[in-house]
Design a protein around this motif. Structure first.
Motif, PDB file in Angstrom:
ATOM      1  N   GLN A 147      43.343  49.252  42.308  1.00  0.00           N
ATOM      2  CA  GLN A 147      42.991  49.299  43.719  1.00  0.00           C
ATOM      3  C   GLN A 147      44.217  49.108  44.613  1.00  0.00           C
ATOM      4  OE1 GLN A 147      39.910  49.933  45.212  1.00  0.00           O
ATOM      5  NE2 GLN A 147      39.435  50.605  43.132  1.00  0.00           N
ATOM      6  N   GLY A 148      45.128  48.235  44.203  1.00  0.00           N
ATOM      7  CA  GLY A 148      46.329  48.029  44.999  1.00  0.00           C
ATOM      8  C   GLY A 148      47.187  49.265  45.088  1.00  0.00           C
ATOM      9  N   ALA A 184      40.111  36.560  44.956  1.00  0.00           N
ATOM     10  CA  ALA A 184      40.445  36.466  43.531  1.00  0.00           C
ATOM     11  C   ALA A 184      40.068  35.108  42.953  1.00  0.00           C
ATOM     12  CB  ALA A 184      41.947  36.723  43.346  1.00  0.00           C
ATOM     13  N   ALA A 235      42.694  45.056  39.980  1.00  0.00           N
ATOM     14  CA  ALA A 235      43.512  44.764  41.155  1.00  0.00           C
ATOM     15  C   ALA A 235      44.696  45.713  41.245  1.00  0.00           C
ATOM     16  CB  ALA A 235      43.985  43.300  41.110  1.00  0.00           C
ATOM     17  N   ALA A 290      47.320  42.878  46.348  1.00  0.00           N
ATOM     18  CA  ALA A 290      46.501  43.104  45.155  1.00  0.00           C
ATOM     19  C   ALA A 290      47.383  43.362  43.937  1.00  0.00           C
ATOM     20  CB  ALA A 290      45.560  44.281  45.381  1.00  0.00           C
ATOM     21  N   THR A 294      42.572  37.901  50.346  1.00  0.00           N
ATOM     22  CA  THR A 294      42.642  38.501  49.016  1.00  0.00           C
ATOM     23  C   THR A 294      42.795  37.430  47.941  1.00  0.00           C
ATOM     24  OG1 THR A 294      43.672  40.477  49.973  1.00  0.00           O
ATOM     25  CG2 THR A 294      43.880  40.181  47.603  1.00  0.00           C
TER      26      THR A 294
END
Length: 915
Positions: free
Chosen positions: A592-593, A554, A589, A601, A550
């Protein structure tokens, strides 16, 4: 045998660089072979044990059913027959029959009986005749993972001396032939005849040997070494001496390969096939002088591959297939690095296509054929290295071949993608139950077709192939439960990133977004995103790999976007666009996290505050204030996004340094407001630094008032309620201290001059100072400062303000110079100080009398005493002047008034006393 193959490959690969590298390559190959072999052996042992247990249970079930049938067909029994001494089966009696009296409980095999039978009442567990030791299950479970003892057992199993001796003999004969040719010893015919004779003797002797265990391994090793020597002799006769032409040589190669394969199949000996064909691959490497015909070499290697594929149609030995693939790749790549020229393109391209087709289509052909024993044969191909290895190896080599052609990489990717989609269609149509193979081939095909677009736009081919294949291998490893394949996929993605970084200076940047660098970054991020989703869905590893990928994702995403903004956006818009891009990424992020419950995230989204710092610093460096141009829109949006992220994480109680982030957010906002206000005032009123001072005091004052009201006990609002103690201890109190220090410093540093005429008490400096001091004086209940120093500090700064106001008044109204010497010598200032101090003392005493604060009254009285001391020690020097006389009259009158309107407040009674 795979251990020797990998060790040999390491030696060959390292020999291209030097002696030390050859030793290191051999050591690495040896370690890898030992580890892989130990894991394979453990899997084989586990599978064999499970099959044995299944066979025992089925035998137990058959015997039980036979006994039950015998009992039902017999006369009504009175007593069950005693258990047979050689059988371990419990005789089962018809439940409808008369009760049975058994002298001993029936015996049941511990390994053959089902669990229900083992735990049934009255049944005792007995060992089966010829069964394994009861402690075997424990020992098997303890050895489920490869250990050093397992690796050593694998290395020394069978007859290791035979293997080592054959390998050493092969290298010795090759070296002897080369030295003999260089020194001119013996006729060439005699040299080759000797090698042929030794090889034939070894083959015949090994074939005639009988026995099992180490003796069998010795026989197979001798046969394999003999075939390797025959391959070496034929290759010398063709390449070095020219005794035979290509057609007879390849006839002999075919005959040797067929003979070796037939003998290996006849004896079911994978080690024989490995020894013989490995020697065949190594022979041209040892015999080459760098001046031979490349068509002969490449055709020879393809012929060996065809032998391996043909043999795998009946015996799919995974080690043999993998060894052939690796030998072909290493030997072919080594020749290409050393001897390839553009004139060899057609031959090399044909060889590469044939190599790719052989190792990619055979797996599908075995799956689709569906002939007897298809599952056993296809099992040798069920490895991630044989699924993803061919497109990866061929892609890397193809990228080197396509360098002279502008769209060669893109067209190659399209062709390969369509080919894999065709294989996937064939699997779906002819083998619908092979869903995993279909998904793997369809995924590779779709990835290659997708890859064609960025390749047409100058994306570096090797990095792209590594990234795609790495993600695919990681997915395959998760589905198959292979940690080796999984980590190999992750390592490939890391290698792809390094390759792309090395290629960045060579990439063409003609258009924004659609250029090699940006598309490469998107490809890296996309591969990492797919890998993270697969890892989280399958829960394949808990070693921190999803978190690391992850962060990798990023990094590539932000690098690609920010680099494009830096190269293609107008300089005036770059800070705003970069800030919006980074904050939008943080918001995505966070979204979605939270949706997927992925803390990593959300932790990346929590970095929105450092993003705000970076954007604000860049803006200040460019214009010395923040809200200019597009930043006037971007910065408020960025702040709104950051606060949105912070609030959502507070609502979910996500432990991501929430308290520290709240404090840092508050201070960042305060500093941003102060810097921006000072910047605009400096722009509107150049040279008027007073307003910048006042702006900071107003910022601290407003912040203190807002925080004081927000932290009241009866208010429960975000963000104050989330971190009440943090805001009070790390924001409110420091703000009050800074406010007090700012007011004190301003009194000493500035004369109050500005574009407006100075009027005592009505000037902006005095108004702001009064407001700040009044709020600090009234803030004792909120503990703005340390309690014992609350009133003394505020009072001291208040007296400083009164004194400075008097000095500013005589400076602006009477023309006294703003310097320490001039002020001290001014009788007008001394008189003004005495009067203002007396007025201040009078005000304090009146307030103290009305509020009953004896301490405050005595503070005012002390100030009056200081005025008296000043009259005697300082003002007496100007006795007889108008100023001195006026100050005496005024002070005396004020003291009389104070004695009337502000008497000493009565002392409070001790607690519990009665008046």
């Amino acid at each position: 045998m795979l251990t020797a193959i990998l060790c040999l490959l390491g030696l060959i690969a390292g020999a291209a660089h030097g002696g030390i590298e050859s030793v290191l390559g051999g050591a690495v190959g040896l370690a890898a072979g030992l580890w892989i072999s130990a894991r394979s052996a453990q899997r084989e042992r586990d599978l064999t044990q499970k099959l044995r247990e299944l066979d025992d249970k089925s035998r137990w079930l058959y015997d039980t059913l036979t006994a039950l049938q015998r009992e039902r067909s017999a006369a009504p029994p009175v007593e069950a027959a005693s258990p047979d001494s050689e059988a371990t089966v419990a005789h089962v009696v018809d439940p409808a029959a008369a009760p049975i009296v058994s002298p001993t409980p029936p015996a049941v095999s511990a390994q053959a009986a089902p669990l229900d039978a083992l735990h049934a009442p009255g049944v005792r567990v007995a060992a089966v005749a010829g069964s394994t030791d009861p402690a075997a299950p424990e020992s098997r479970s303890a050895s489920a993972s490869p250990s050093w003892s397992a690796l050593w057992a694998r290395l020394m199993g069978g007859n290791p001396l035979a293997r080592i001796g054959v390998v050493v003999l092969f290298f010795g004969v090759a070296s002897a032939l080369r030295l003999a040719a260089q020194a001119g010893l013996l006729p060439p015919e005699l040299r080759l005849a000797g090698a042929l004779a030794v090889g034939l003797v070894m083959i015949v002797a090994g074939w005639r040997m009988t026995g099992d265990g180490p003796r069998r391994m010795f026989a197979l090793a001798v046969q394999g070494g003999g075939f390797a020597l025959l391959y070496l002799s034929v290759y010398f006769a063709l390449e070095r001496y020219g005794f035979i032409g290509p057609a007879p040589a390849f006839g002999l190669f075919a005959a040797l390969g067929a003979a070796c394969a037939l003998m290996a199949a006849r004896q079911s000996a994978q080690s024989l096939a490995l020894l013989g064909l490995s020697g065949a691959f190594v022979a041209p490497v040892l015999a080459t002088t760098g001046q031979g015909d490349h068509i002969v070499l490449l055709s020879y290697i393809l012929l060996l591959d065809i032998f391996i594929i043909a043999l795998s149609w009946r015996h799919a030995w995974r080690a043999l297939i993998l060894a052939g693939f690796l030998f072909t790749f290493v030997v072919g790549t080594g020749w290409g690095l050393r001897s390839y020229t553009p004139d060899d393109y057609l031959a090399v391209q044909g060889f590469l296509i044939a190599f790719f087709l052989l190792f990619s289509a055979t797996r599908v052909a075995l799956t689709v054929a569906r002939v007897p024993r298809e599952a056993d044969r296809a099992s040798g191909w069920n490895a991630g290295s044989l699924l993803f290895g061919p497109p990866l190896a061929a892609g890397v080599l193809q990228s080197a071949l396509m360098q002279p052609f502008e769209y060669g990489d893109a067209l190659s990717a399209v062709a390969a993608g369509l080919y894999y989609l065709g294989l996937a269609w064939l699997l779906r149509a002819r083998a619908p139950d092979a869903s995993l193979a279909f998904r793997a081939h369809a995924g590779i095909g779709a990835a290659l077709l997708t890859l064609a677009v960025p390749l047409a736009l100058d994306l570096q081919m090797t990095a792209a192939v590594y990234a795609i294949e790495g993600a695919a291998a990681l997915w395959y490893g998760c589905v198959r439960g292979s940690r080796l394949t999984l980590w190999a996929g992750a390592a490939l993605q890391g290698l792809a990133g390094l390759w792309l970084v090395a290629a960045l200076p060579e990439l063409t940047l003609a258009w924004p977004l659609v250029n090699g660098r940006t598309l490469g970054c998107l490809l890296m991020a996309g591969a990492a995103l797919a890998s993270v989703r697969v890892l989280r869905v399958t829960a394949a590893t808990g070693d921190g790999l999803p978190q690391a990928l992850t962060v990798w994702l990023a990094g590539w995403w932000l690098f690609g976007g920010l680099a494009d903004i830096d190269d293609f956006a107008p300089s005036a818009l770059q800070p705003a666009l970069a800030l919006l891009f980074a904050m939008a990424s943080a918001a995505f992020a966070e979204q979605q996290g939270r949706r997927r419950n992925f803390v990593t995230a959300r932790a990346l989204a929590a970095l929105s505050l450092p993003v705000l710092w970076a954007g604000s610093l860049v803006a200040w460096d460019m214009q010395h204030h923040l809200l200019f141009g597009a930043m006037a829109l971007a910065l408020p949006l960025a702040w709104a996004t950051h606060l949105w992220i912070l609030r959502r994480q507070d609502e979910d109680k996500t432990s991501l340094f929430s308290g520290s982030r709240h404090v840092a957010t508050a201070w960042t906002l305060l500093l941003s407001v102060g810097v921006e206000a000072g910047g605009w005032l400096d722009k509107w009123l150049p040279g008027q630094d007073l307003w910048r001072w006042l702006a900071w005091i107003v910022v601290w004052l407003v912040a203190g008032i807002v925080l004081q009201r927000a932290l009241a006990d009866d208010r429960d609002e975000w963000p104050w309620s989330a971190q009440r103690d943090r805001y009070e201890g790390y924001v409110l109190r420091p703000v009050a201290a800074l406010l007090l220090l700012s007011v004190a410093a301003l009194q000493l540093a500035h004369d109050g001059g500005s574009a407006l005429r100075y009027l005592p008490l009505a000037s902006a400096l005095d108004v702001v100072s009064i407001a700040a001091l009044l709020w600090l004086a009234r803030g004792q209940s909120q503990r703005l400062l340390v309690l014992p120093l609350q009133l003394p500090l505020t009072g001291a700064v208040g007296l400083l303000w009164v004194s400075a106001m008097a000095a500013r008044s005589v400076h602006h109204l009477a023309g006294v110079a703003w310097s320490a010497d001039a002020m001290f010598q001014s009788t007008l200032l001394q008189a003004a100080l005495s009067l203002t101090w007396t007025l201040t003392a009078l005000g304090l005493m009146i307030h103290a009398t009305r509020s009953g604060a004896r301490t405050l009254w005595f503070a005012g009285f002390a100030l009056l005493a200081a005025v008296g001391a000043k009259l005697l020690m300082v003002d007496l020097a100007s006795a007889g002047t108008v100023e001195w006389t006026a100050s005496l009259l005024g002070i005396g009158a004020l003291i009389l008034i104070a004695s009337y309107v502000a008497p000493v407040p009565p002392a409070t009674d001790p607690e519990g006393a009665t008046p």
